[in-house]
Design a protein around this motif. Sequence first.
Motif, PDB file in Angstrom:
ATOM      1  N   PRO A 275       0.843  -1.204   0.000  1.00  7.21           N
ATOM      2  CA  PRO A 275       0.000   0.000   0.000  1.00  7.21           C
ATOM      3  C   PRO A 275       0.871   1.244   0.000  1.00  7.21           C
ATOM      4  CG  PRO A 275       0.055  -1.001   2.171  1.00  7.21           C
ATOM      5  CD  PRO A 275       0.813  -1.922   1.270  1.00  7.21           C
ATOM      6  N   TYR A 276       0.332   2.316  -0.619  1.00  8.00           N
ATOM      7  CA  TYR A 276       1.045   3.591  -0.529  1.00  8.00           C
ATOM      8  C   TYR A 276       0.875   4.090   0.906  1.00  8.00           C
ATOM      9  CZ  TYR A 276      -0.018   3.538  -5.573  1.00  8.00           C
ATOM     10  OH  TYR A 276      -0.164   3.194  -6.879  1.00  8.00           O
ATOM     11  N   THR A 280       3.167   9.021   8.300  1.00  5.91           N
ATOM     12  CA  THR A 280       2.182   8.810   9.360  1.00  5.91           C
ATOM     13  C   THR A 280       1.312   7.587   9.079  1.00  5.91           C
ATOM     14  OG1 THR A 280       0.614  10.213   8.219  1.00  5.91           O
ATOM     15  CG2 THR A 280       2.028  11.283   9.847  1.00  5.91           C
ATOM     16  N   ALA A 281       1.753   6.765   8.104  1.00  5.20           N
ATOM     17  CA  ALA A 281       1.037   5.549   7.714  1.00  5.20           C
ATOM     18  C   ALA A 281      -0.314   5.857   7.083  1.00  5.20           C
ATOM     19  CB  ALA A 281       0.869   4.599   8.904  1.00  5.20           C
ATOM     20  N   HIS A 282      -0.487   7.103   6.639  1.00  4.96           N
ATOM     21  CA  HIS A 282      -1.705   7.470   5.923  1.00  4.96           C
ATOM     22  C   HIS A 282      -1.414   7.525   4.433  1.00  4.96           C
ATOM     23  CE1 HIS A 282      -3.175   9.276   9.783  1.00  4.96           C
ATOM     24  NE2 HIS A 282      -4.228   8.612   9.357  1.00  4.96           N
ATOM     25  N   ALA A 283      -2.397   7.197   3.656  1.00  2.00           N
ATOM     26  CA  ALA A 283      -2.273   7.441   2.216  1.00  2.00           C
ATOM     27  C   ALA A 283      -3.605   7.978   1.742  1.00  2.00           C
ATOM     28  CB  ALA A 283      -1.920   6.159   1.500  1.00  2.00           C
ATOM     29  N   LEU A 284      -3.553   8.932   0.839  1.00  2.00           N
ATOM     30  CA  LEU A 284      -4.795   9.527   0.347  1.00  2.00           C
ATOM     31  C   LEU A 284      -5.269   8.849  -0.934  1.00  2.00           C
ATOM     32  CD1 LEU A 284      -4.113  13.281   1.092  1.00  2.00           C
ATOM     33  CD2 LEU A 284      -5.269  11.573   2.479  1.00  2.00           C
ATOM     34  N   THR A 285      -4.468   7.929  -1.433  1.00  2.00           N
ATOM     35  CA  THR A 285      -4.898   7.146  -2.602  1.00  2.00           C
ATOM     36  C   THR A 285      -4.639   5.680  -2.296  1.00  2.00           C
ATOM     37  OG1 THR A 285      -2.719   7.417  -3.561  1.00  2.00           O
ATOM     38  CG2 THR A 285      -4.410   8.932  -4.315  1.00  2.00           C
ATOM     39  N   ILE A 286      -5.278   4.828  -3.062  1.00  2.00           N
ATOM     40  CA  ILE A 286      -5.042   3.401  -2.822  1.00  2.00           C
ATOM     41  C   ILE A 286      -4.351   2.787  -4.023  1.00  2.00           C
ATOM     42  CG2 ILE A 286      -6.835   2.919  -1.117  1.00  2.00           C
ATOM     43  CD1 ILE A 286      -8.626   2.130  -3.442  1.00  2.00           C
ATOM     44  N   GLY A 334      -7.929  -0.666   6.626  1.00  2.00           N
ATOM     45  CA  GLY A 334      -7.951   0.682   7.224  1.00  2.00           C
ATOM     46  C   GLY A 334      -8.498   1.730   6.282  1.00  2.00           C
ATOM     47  N   LEU A 335      -9.439   1.344   5.430  1.00  2.00           N
ATOM     48  CA  LEU A 335      -9.944   2.289   4.423  1.00  2.00           C
ATOM     49  C   LEU A 335     -10.812   3.369   5.063  1.00  2.00           C
ATOM     50  CD1 LEU A 335     -10.968  -0.132   1.529  1.00  2.00           C
ATOM     51  CD2 LEU A 335      -8.842   1.127   1.833  1.00  2.00           C
ATOM     52  N   PHE A 336     -10.708   4.566   4.528  1.00  2.00           N
ATOM     53  CA  PHE A 336     -11.586   5.653   4.953  1.00  2.00           C
ATOM     54  C   PHE A 336     -11.883   6.546   3.764  1.00  2.00           C
ATOM     55  CE2 PHE A 336      -7.208   7.047   5.953  1.00  2.00           C
ATOM     56  CZ  PHE A 336      -7.135   8.167   5.146  1.00  2.00           C
TER      57      PHE A 336
ATOM     58  N   VAL B  76     -10.807   7.960  -1.544  1.00  2.00           N
ATOM     59  CA  VAL B  76     -10.506   6.923  -0.556  1.00  2.00           C
ATOM     60  C   VAL B  76      -9.033   6.928  -0.209  1.00  2.00           C
ATOM     61  CG1 VAL B  76     -10.493   4.440  -0.150  1.00  2.00           C
ATOM     62  CG2 VAL B  76     -12.389   5.490  -1.318  1.00  2.00           C
ATOM     63  N   GLY B  77      -8.743   6.709   1.053  1.00  2.00           N
ATOM     64  CA  GLY B  77      -7.367   6.530   1.498  1.00  2.00           C
ATOM     65  C   GLY B  77      -7.362   5.435   2.550  1.00  2.00           C
ATOM     66  N   HIS B  78      -6.211   5.203   3.122  1.00  2.00           N
ATOM     67  CA  HIS B  78      -6.197   4.223   4.207  1.00  2.00           C
ATOM     68  C   HIS B  78      -5.185   4.626   5.265  1.00  2.00           C
ATOM     69  CE1 HIS B  78      -2.445   2.541   2.689  1.00  2.00           C
ATOM     70  NE2 HIS B  78      -2.975   2.656   1.488  1.00  2.00           N
ATOM     71  N   GLY B  79      -5.413   4.123   6.457  1.00  2.00           N
ATOM     72  CA  GLY B  79      -4.529   4.444   7.569  1.00  2.00           C
ATOM     73  C   GLY B  79      -5.345   4.539   8.841  1.00  2.00           C
ATOM     74  N   PRO B  80      -4.652   4.742   9.949  1.00  2.00           N
ATOM     75  CA  PRO B  80      -5.360   4.822  11.232  1.00  2.00           C
ATOM     76  C   PRO B  80      -6.026   6.182  11.417  1.00  2.00           C
ATOM     77  CG  PRO B  80      -3.014   5.149  11.547  1.00  2.00           C
ATOM     78  CD  PRO B  80      -3.209   4.892  10.087  1.00  2.00           C
ATOM     79  N   LEU B  87      -5.682  15.154   7.729  1.00  2.00           N
ATOM     80  CA  LEU B  87      -4.734  14.279   7.028  1.00  2.00           C
ATOM     81  C   LEU B  87      -3.658  15.076   6.315  1.00  2.00           C
ATOM     82  CD1 LEU B  87      -7.412  11.927   5.497  1.00  2.00           C
ATOM     83  CD2 LEU B  87      -5.926  11.415   7.426  1.00  2.00           C
ATOM     84  N   ALA B  98      -6.500  13.556  -5.947  1.00  2.00           N
ATOM     85  CA  ALA B  98      -7.057  12.507  -5.106  1.00  2.00           C
ATOM     86  C   ALA B  98      -7.309  11.216  -5.866  1.00  2.00           C
ATOM     87  CB  ALA B  98      -8.353  13.003  -4.484  1.00  2.00           C
ATOM     88  N   GLY B 100      -5.351   9.821  -7.776  1.00  2.00           N
ATOM     89  CA  GLY B 100      -4.103   9.145  -8.067  1.00  2.00           C
ATOM     90  C   GLY B 100      -3.421   9.674  -9.312  1.00  2.00           C
TER      91      GLY B 100
END
Lengths: 437, 382
Positions: A275-276, A280-286, A334-336, B76-80, B87, B98, B100
């Motif tokens: 994963p990208y 901070t272990a966040h990514a705004l794209t998948i 962890g998708l959001f 969509v993104g991922h993380g805690p 963000l 956004a 990509g």
Amino acid sequence: MSAALPAGWRARFERLARDQGLEGDPVDMALVPASFLLEIAAYGLPVRMPHWSFGVRYLHQLAHQHMGRSHLFEVMFPGDPCRAYLSDANGVAENALVTAHVLGHADFVKRNALFRHALAMTGDRVLERSAARARRVERARSRFGQQRVEAVLDAALALEAHIDVRKPLHRPDHVPAPRPPAMLAGPCPDPSPAEPEPDLLWFIARHAPALEDWERDILLAVREEAYYFYPVHACRVMNEGWASYWHARLLREADFVPPPCYLHAIKCHSDVVSPYADATAHALTINPYHLGFVMWEHIVARDGLDAARRICAEEDDTGFIRNHLDRQLADQLGLFVHATGGDGATRMVNRELHAIHEAILAPTYNYGAPSVAITGVGADGSLALTHDARRDGRGLDLSQAQQVMGYLARIWRRPVAVHTVDFRGRPRVVAGHAAPA
Amino acid sequence: MAHADPTGWYQLFSRGARDWLRHNDKLRQALREQLPDECAGPDAITSDLRRMLRVPAPQLTLARLRLAETAGQLAVGHGPGQAGALLRPAGADDGRSADGGGRDGAGRVRLDIALDDLIDCLWEQYQLPDLRAPGTALRTDAELVRDGWDQRGTRSRLDRRRTLRQALKRRAVQPGGAPFATGDLRYRQLVRRPRATGAAAVFFVLDASASMTEAERRLAKTFFFVASRGLRRHYHRLEFRFIAHTSHAWEFAEHDFFQVSGDGGTVASTAFELALALMDAHGAGHRDNSYLFYASDGDNFPEDRTRAEQALGALCDRLNYLGYVETVPGMPRAAATEMTRLCAQLAGQGRAVGCGRLATGDDVWHALRTFFVAPPAAGAAM
């Protein structure tokens, strides 16, 4: 450093794939220079019609590669046989991975209904036909001049995604043909479509008032290529995920690959499907490879391989994400959903499953294009297009629409206009006028 | 395993590079259309030529129908983290969209171009009108040209390949001879040859009288400035003479010319006569290409009409081309001015006369285009 696979590895990979139930068409693999692979990625096809916009894409690809933001291992084209181009910069381990990956792709395109449907319409020899068309465009350019050919290509490529995938590639001509110029004064059949026509390229090619044969040929060529690319666009997550799942599995099963090579290959695999993420272990794209890979592993573990193959045959990304990206997986990944507000700051919105599905799929709806359809042809030959802003939720980018109408007017040769709404939701008409000859 | 294509045809040329070059051509063309507006501001002459101008590059990508970008679009993104977590703070956009970056790449690019380079770029398409062939110009220029090889010469002109070839030839008939002998040495020779060059004298004449407002003077000077910069780039053998007049005329050095301001009435004939005198004094006019560009608001003393007419007529006999650029204060005049009438009369007689107008900074390049793009037909009128 170029490193072909040791003798016999490819046959053993293919045997292994057959034993695992992979049933793709044979793959014709060619080792090509990395620079050529870059061109294939920019053009979408090995030999495609020349246009300056591909030069821009090529430049972007080149810059990305030089900055280390992209690495091309292979490009594969479905067909019978499938064609795969492997970079000659790959090492042995990378080529082992890529060979297994390509076998996974071949299996997917053989099974998936959308790919089968598209290939049945476009035929097997798309690459050869595309090369032949590129030659025809070259000939047209030397005969009619660069400006005229570019005018047609500008319009055709700008409207590339505006095809109707629910209709067949070769459509019967149900609308009355346009009048010959001699009959302009007399009564004439109305060329307006009976209902809104979303296949812009087809309608323009069929009904533009003063289109020459070579211009029509270019429009229809771009349309045919768009049909060929549609399943690649619509099944990106599934297809890449499936190929990644199978390259990992085939490599695991390949006892003929020595451990150091396996280690290198699997490290390469983890780079591809990771994963990208930022610090901070966040990514705004998948990463679609990551999402697809994890989803297929989840599905195979939960429902078994047969169920996975059934999904592979029946779904496209829309069905795949909506039906199979469940709560458990979304939490695991962890998708959001996030949004950037008017102040420019990006904030997490929520972790609702439905919102996640729709946000992943939003850029892929309708071939990634707004819902624009041709709604009428005026008595003076003017063309009216209508954007369904209610369906898309907002209006068109007006400056882009203005430019596209400019391109379109040059080949329609009569006034053209698209009806949309502005950011306040008020109706707007963006018009393009044909330049005087 | 994958086979390498035996023909390797794709190594012969690059389609990507070819289309990239085509894109560059389009970009250059679009920039050229846009640049005049960028650098025509009257402050161009007072600014440092190395100053960088920030020019918005034209759209680099093929336009497509797409939905408007609005705030609050979901991606969509991922993380805690929890809903509402920040963000990315405002202003930290690194250019990645956004979705990509799946689009062709945004086309909002600004180029920093030095004013100097910009003038260069624009002047590529301009040339002096009706420049006579070099054969008719008597001015000569010494030129160094190659003139074969010789056994003597300066060390820096030694031709190693020929020397080696001579040594090989010698040793073929003298086995066991020295590797090199003095007779083997070959030096490239240069000779000085006179060459006729296309030389030209260019007169810039400015009306500096009180009737010219400050804004008009600046416009005229901008025109002269850009013209002189450009012509110097194109032609090496140009001689510029700068003349300003009120009721008298003076010749100025270039630097002073661009600072000049005057007072008093307008007697245009004084400037024309001075130009004639300068031509006579320097032998120009009969033999050389000569050009005169005159900037004025068009007014002249009525008493000077005949004299100016005669002087201009005499000038036109000796000039390749006379360019008249009229500064327009604010709104266009109802009637033709004195100078316009004179020029139209000369043009009517078949003389090579061209006219341009300067109302705003943007007109500078239009005026230049009038004079320098293509050799205008004799008798062009406003």
